[in-house]
Design a protein around this motif. Structure first.
Motif, PDB file in Angstrom:
ATOM      1  N   GLU A   4      28.919 -69.565-133.210  1.00  0.00           N
ATOM      2  CA  GLU A   4      29.527 -70.153-131.815  1.00  0.00           C
ATOM      3  C   GLU A   4      29.141 -69.153-130.830  1.00  0.00           C
ATOM      4  N   LEU A   7      25.888 -70.080-128.844  1.00  0.00           N
ATOM      5  CA  LEU A   7      25.842 -71.295-128.344  1.00  0.00           C
ATOM      6  C   LEU A   7      25.966 -71.249-126.596  1.00  0.00           C
ATOM      7  N   HIS A   9      27.379 -73.362-123.821  1.00  0.00           N
ATOM      8  CA  HIS A   9      28.043 -74.526-123.585  1.00  0.00           C
ATOM      9  C   HIS A   9      27.358 -75.325-122.324  1.00  0.00           C
ATOM     10  N   SER A  10      26.630 -76.576-122.253  1.00  0.00           N
ATOM     11  CA  SER A  10      25.884 -76.988-121.157  1.00  0.00           C
ATOM     12  C   SER A  10      26.253 -78.459-121.148  1.00  0.00           C
ATOM     13  N   ARG A  24      27.754 -75.167-118.563  1.00  0.00           N
ATOM     14  CA  ARG A  24      28.994 -75.342-118.123  1.00  0.00           C
ATOM     15  C   ARG A  24      29.902 -74.599-117.228  1.00  0.00           C
ATOM     16  N   ARG A 106      26.065 -78.642-126.648  1.00  0.00           N
ATOM     17  CA  ARG A 106      25.981 -76.857-127.034  1.00  0.00           C
ATOM     18  C   ARG A 106      24.645 -76.520-127.575  1.00  0.00           C
ATOM     19  N   SER A 108      21.446 -73.796-128.526  1.00  0.00           N
ATOM     20  CA  SER A 108      21.235 -72.396-129.028  1.00  0.00           C
ATOM     21  C   SER A 108      19.815 -72.144-128.872  1.00  0.00           C
TER      22      SER A 108
END
Length: 160
Positions: A4, A7, A9-10, A24, A106, A108
């Motif tokens: 996590e 990652l 967050h977008s 994000r 998300r 990566s």
């Protein structure tokens, strides 16, 4: 799958004919276009201003900034309010016109690759690069460059 903490967050932001991917954390809010004012001056990609909270924020067409026509405003059109990265636009930042609601993703390193195929955009387009994320090939916008372009235009328009 990545941890996590690895990652990002977008949001996948839907435009006409393409998508953008933005972190994000850069997005303050997504709003409807209930209250906006069109701008008469050039360039056409700086559409006008949209009211958000107690602020007036410049509204930008990313498509037009990349040399495409300004999209029509419709019932699905929204404004993605972006936080200011440079501080030149004050605490309001700027707004990107989008077509529909952005999708949370998300991202990566193991699911994202640089897409070095020719994207056909002019050199002045505010784009850092294009990436491949699973079955998407969104652009990563150069938000800092776009913010500087908007700030320069607004400063030139301001009464002296």
């Amino acid at each position: 799958m990545a941890d996590e903490q690895d990652l990002l967050h977008s949001l996948l932001v839907p435009l006409v004919g393409r998508r953008l991917v933005v972190p994000r954390a850069c997005v303050a809010e997504i709003i409807g276009l209930g209250r906006f004012q069109l701008r008469e001056q050039e360039p056409d990609w700086l559409l006008g201003e949209v009211t958000w909270a107690d602020r007036v924020v410049p509204l930008v067409s990313f498509e037009a900034a990349c040399g495409d026509p300004v999209p029509e405003l419709g019932g699905r059109s929204r404004a993605v309010i972006l936080r200011s990265l440079t501080g030149r636009l004050g605490r309001g930042g700027l707004a990107l016109l989008c077509q529909g609601l952005p999708q949370l993703v998300r991202v990566s390193a193991d699911v994202m690759q640089l897409d070095d195929a020719d994207h056909g955009l002019p050199p002045q387009a505010p784009v850092l690069c294009r990436v491949k994320i699973v079955n998407e090939s969104p652009f990563i916008p150069d938000l800092e460059r776009l913010e500087h372009q908007v700030a320069d235009l607004l400063e030139a328009d301001a009464p002296h």
